[in-house]
Design a protein around this motif. Structure first.
Motif, PDB file in Angstrom:
ATOM      1  N   CYS A  37      -5.002  27.242  14.973  1.00  0.00           N
ATOM      2  CA  CYS A  37      -5.365  27.350  16.388  1.00  0.00           C
ATOM      3  C   CYS A  37      -4.593  28.518  16.988  1.00  0.00           C
ATOM      4  CB  CYS A  37      -4.993  26.066  17.140  1.00  0.00           C
ATOM      5  SG  CYS A  37      -6.055  24.672  16.783  1.00  0.00           S
TER       6      CYS A  37
ATOM      7  N   ALA B  90     -10.712  22.823  20.989  1.00  0.00           N
ATOM      8  CA  ALA B  90      -9.849  21.688  20.672  1.00  0.00           C
ATOM      9  C   ALA B  90      -8.585  22.182  19.976  1.00  0.00           C
ATOM     10  CB  ALA B  90     -10.584  20.701  19.771  1.00  0.00           C
ATOM     11  N   ASP B  91      -7.514  21.417  20.154  1.00  0.00           N
ATOM     12  CA  ASP B  91      -6.241  21.680  19.496  1.00  0.00           C
ATOM     13  C   ASP B  91      -6.171  20.767  18.270  1.00  0.00           C
ATOM     14  OD1 ASP B  91      -3.616  22.156  18.751  1.00  0.00           O
ATOM     15  OD2 ASP B  91      -2.758  20.954  20.371  1.00  0.00           O
ATOM     16  N   PHE B  92      -6.097  21.373  17.099  1.00  0.00           N
ATOM     17  CA  PHE B  92      -6.088  20.618  15.850  1.00  0.00           C
ATOM     18  C   PHE B  92      -4.674  20.408  15.342  1.00  0.00           C
ATOM     19  CE2 PHE B  92     -10.370  21.974  16.232  1.00  0.00           C
ATOM     20  CZ  PHE B  92     -11.120  21.003  15.603  1.00  0.00           C
TER      21      PHE B  92
ATOM     22  N   ILE C 105     -11.879  20.600  10.457  1.00  0.00           N
ATOM     23  CA  ILE C 105     -12.317  20.647  11.861  1.00  0.00           C
ATOM     24  C   ILE C 105     -13.046  19.348  12.211  1.00  0.00           C
ATOM     25  CG2 ILE C 105     -12.320  23.158  12.163  1.00  0.00           C
ATOM     26  CD1 ILE C 105     -15.332  23.153  11.624  1.00  0.00           C
TER      27      ILE C 105
ATOM     28  N   GLU D 202     -13.219  15.473  13.705  1.00  0.00           N
ATOM     29  CA  GLU D 202     -12.707  14.839  14.928  1.00  0.00           C
ATOM     30  C   GLU D 202     -11.343  14.194  14.731  1.00  0.00           C
ATOM     31  OE1 GLU D 202     -15.418  12.036  16.651  1.00  0.00           O
ATOM     32  OE2 GLU D 202     -17.005  13.515  16.840  1.00  0.00           O
TER      33      GLU D 202
ATOM     34  N   ASN E  23      -8.913  15.079  13.154  1.00  0.00           N
ATOM     35  CA  ASN E  23      -7.828  16.056  13.064  1.00  0.00           C
ATOM     36  C   ASN E  23      -7.537  16.722  14.417  1.00  0.00           C
ATOM     37  OD1 ASN E  23      -5.837  17.520  11.665  1.00  0.00           O
ATOM     38  ND2 ASN E  23      -7.239  19.201  11.251  1.00  0.00           N
ATOM     39  N   ILE E  24      -8.231  16.269  15.462  1.00  0.00           N
ATOM     40  CA  ILE E  24      -8.020  16.849  16.792  1.00  0.00           C
ATOM     41  C   ILE E  24      -6.852  16.159  17.481  1.00  0.00           C
ATOM     42  CG2 ILE E  24      -9.003  17.149  19.110  1.00  0.00           C
ATOM     43  CD1 ILE E  24     -11.753  17.463  17.780  1.00  0.00           C
ATOM     44  N   ASN E  25      -5.945  16.964  17.975  1.00  0.00           N
ATOM     45  CA  ASN E  25      -4.799  16.466  18.735  1.00  0.00           C
ATOM     46  C   ASN E  25      -5.207  16.193  20.177  1.00  0.00           C
ATOM     47  OD1 ASN E  25      -2.072  15.866  19.353  1.00  0.00           O
ATOM     48  ND2 ASN E  25      -1.794  17.961  20.077  1.00  0.00           N
TER      49      ASN E  25
ATOM     50  N   LEU F  45      -7.895  17.860  23.775  1.00  0.00           N
ATOM     51  CA  LEU F  45      -8.853  18.820  24.342  1.00  0.00           C
ATOM     52  C   LEU F  45      -8.454  19.074  25.786  1.00  0.00           C
ATOM     53  CD1 LEU F  45     -10.861  16.522  22.582  1.00  0.00           C
ATOM     54  CD2 LEU F  45     -12.101  18.665  22.634  1.00  0.00           C
TER      55      LEU F  45
ATOM     56  N   VAL G  73      -9.632  12.493  21.728  1.00  0.00           N
ATOM     57  CA  VAL G  73     -11.035  12.542  21.303  1.00  0.00           C
ATOM     58  C   VAL G  73     -11.873  11.441  21.943  1.00  0.00           C
ATOM     59  CG1 VAL G  73     -12.564  12.228  19.306  1.00  0.00           C
ATOM     60  CG2 VAL G  73     -10.605  13.754  19.147  1.00  0.00           C
TER      61      VAL G  73
ATOM     62  N   ASN H 251     -15.680  18.431  18.317  1.00  0.00           N
ATOM     63  CA  ASN H 251     -15.443  19.535  17.389  1.00  0.00           C
ATOM     64  C   ASN H 251     -16.645  20.490  17.334  1.00  0.00           C
ATOM     65  OD1 ASN H 251     -17.060  17.645  16.120  1.00  0.00           O
ATOM     66  ND2 ASN H 251     -16.107  17.883  14.117  1.00  0.00           N
TER      67      ASN H 251
END
Length: 194
Positions: free
Chosen positions: A31, A52-54, A60, A62, A64-66, A68, A126, A152
């Motif tokens: 990122c 999104a911040d991963f 990529i 969902e 793994n998303i930290n 938004l 998420v 994502n």
């Protein structure tokens, strides 16, 4: 905020092969830290972005998303066309928010295919993002592309002017709670009818 951006920029809508390259790039790169000025510049020169911040490189997905920090609405309804300025006004009247960034897509010809990016006052996870998006899509129904609920989602840039609204009105926690509550009540009513 932290996002992912494509390595290459495009002057026309990315092809299927281009999208494969963009996905590979998003998956395999870290990122980057951007502000809304930099985000506007990336989109305006045709970079695709994933807002999104991963947690880590390599996925990529969902899970793994930290977090938004903004919500993008995709408007391109052929059945119920609405112009950009009218959609901004409609959303403003319903939710008392205005977009931070807005732009017409590569394929737009008369301001009927565009994106509105709203700043979230605080980053969300998420699940909050997804329910917020579904609630907004429910309220704005016929104009929103419901296929774009996934957090994502990769958003293509543009070859048109991108507007940065310095006086935007963000989506606050109070607005999220109100929308989610309203949407939840709607679902409960539908279930009780069954």
């Amino acid at each position: 905020m932290r996002i992912k951006a494509s390595k290459d920029s495009y002057k026309t809508k990315p092809s299927v092969d281009d999208m494969k390259k963009i996905c590979w790039c998003m998956k395999n790169n870290d990122c980057i830290e951007v502000d809304f000025i930099k985000l506007k510049e990336l989109i305006e020169v045709g970079h695709s972005v994933l807002l999104a911040d991963f947690n880590e490189v390599g996925s990529i997905k969902e899970d793994n998303i930290n977090s938004l920090s903004c919500l993008a609405l995709d408007i391109d309804s052929k059945e119920n066309p609405i112009q950009l300025k009218d959609m901004i006004e409609l959303v403003k009247n319903k939710f008392d928010i205005t977009p931070k960034i807005y732009y017409c897509t590569f394929s737009d010809e008369n301001e009927f295919k565009f994106r509105l990016i709203y700043r979230l006052q605080e980053p969300v996870d998420v699940e909050t993002y997804k329910i917020l998006y579904k609630a907004m899509a429910w309220k704005l129904g016929k104009y929103i592309d419901n296929q774009t609920v996934n957090p994502n989602r990769i958003w293509a840039g543009t070859n048109k002017k991108v507007i940065l609204n310095e006086d935007d009105e963000p989506i606050t926690f109070e607005i999220i709670v109100k929308l989610v509550k309203s949407y939840s009540n709607k679902i409960k009513r539908e279930v009780s009818i069954l």
